[in-house]
Design an enzyme around this catalytic site. Sequence first.
Site, PDB file in Angstrom:
ATOM      1  N   LYS A 101      33.205  44.920  56.672  1.00 38.93           N
ATOM      2  CA  LYS A 101      31.910  44.759  57.350  1.00 38.93           C
ATOM      3  C   LYS A 101      31.512  46.020  58.088  1.00 38.93           C
ATOM      4  CE  LYS A 101      31.366  39.959  57.115  1.00 38.93           C
ATOM      5  NZ  LYS A 101      30.806  38.720  57.570  1.00 38.93           N
ATOM      6  N   LYS A 134      33.658  39.027  45.986  1.00 33.35           N
ATOM      7  CA  LYS A 134      33.488  37.659  46.486  1.00 33.35           C
ATOM      8  C   LYS A 134      31.998  37.318  46.610  1.00 33.35           C
ATOM      9  CE  LYS A 134      33.541  36.678  51.066  1.00 33.35           C
ATOM     10  NZ  LYS A 134      33.266  35.615  52.026  1.00 33.35           N
ATOM     11  N   LYS A 185      27.303  35.035  51.486  1.00 30.93           N
ATOM     12  CA  LYS A 185      25.957  34.577  51.825  1.00 30.93           C
ATOM     13  C   LYS A 185      25.075  35.726  52.291  1.00 30.93           C
ATOM     14  CE  LYS A 185      27.315  31.786  55.639  1.00 30.93           C
ATOM     15  NZ  LYS A 185      28.063  32.541  56.644  1.00 30.93           N
TER      16      LYS A 185
END
Length: 337
Positions: free
Chosen positions: A120, A202, A205
């Site tokens: 992230k 992966k 969202k």
Amino acid sequence: MINEQKPTAKKTVFSGVQPSGNLTIGNYLGALSNFTEFTETYNCYYCVVDQHAITIRQVPAELRQRTYEVLALYIACGLDPDKCTLFVQSHVHEHAELAWILNCFTMFGELSRMTQFKDKSSKNTGNVNAGLFTYPVLMAADILLYQADLVPVGADQNQHLEITRDIAERFNNLYSPTFTIPDAYIPKEGAKIMSLADPTKKMSKSDENDFASVRILDPRDGIIKKFKRAVTDSDTRVVMEPGKDGINNLITIYSCFTGKTVEEIEREFEGRGYGEFKLAVGEVCADALAPVQARFAELMNDRAYLESVMKTGAAKASHTAARTLSKVKRKVGFVIL
Ligand code: ATP
Ligand code: LTN
């Protein structure tokens, strides 16, 4: 020792989902759809973790709206607020308070090794804030406040469960047994649903490519279109084999929605090619999500009901959380008045 304190009591389950975007079938198959199976035999807490969501910049009105939506999805997926505790993280102040204390029992080095942080922070170079770094400590606080035994999550959260156990063991060893050591519950199938645009990544969202993820709330024709466009290889055989990441992912999704085994699926689609298979995956997915979508729409029309669930849930959660936090405060040496 900790488990001896509650020999006959029901065991506890805790899990959380961030209101950080529109939920995908990865969230559904890896987490949400498994939550209901624990509600009869465990004391379950399912939380909307809004404090985790602000580690990435959010638009305030969207965060608020999504908080209602995740709660509505919990219920639409079959969670009964009378049989488990559904609540919003920021409504129970003990989460942030315990997180601060646990920060002082967590090492800079161990947080630096977290792959989610590395991932992230490399995607959000303009906002590598301290909250993103200490995210796993807040997650440990969530779990440990309720003395959770089991935490149903997707495979990507395993490392965060390991650090939670390490923090809990460290605290228990320094003082005396305080926290139950939790186990992750990672489903055998569906623990890591991959992106439809890049099946080596992966499904997430917050992926900007709309064709990468199927959302729980996508309309039927949109779901079917996304599966049709799913990236696969140049072969035509519907078989699970190393190197066929796209097809392997679609077989997994089909298996999760139908309950069929890989062998049954391979036999069903023998000689039929990818086009027909992709359509079938889209159809079973849309069929499975239709009742969830219908219930969701009803719930979103009744904010007063959702707010009453939030209020009752926060009161129930606070009761347990306050007991753990006061124990912790005493043990570390704070003055209790
Ligand atoms: P974000 O993209 O905002 O980081 P996310 O899609 O990873 O979000 P979370 O709210 O962090 O979603 O995760 C909620 C739950 O869904 C967690 O238990 C997580 O492990 C699970 N999950 C997320 N993505 C997948 C996936 N692709 N396959 C299986 N489980 C998943
Ligand atoms: N980090 C989790 C969400 C989360 C969570 C939790 C999951 C926050 N607190 C406690 C289980 C238990 C994620 O899915 N990214």
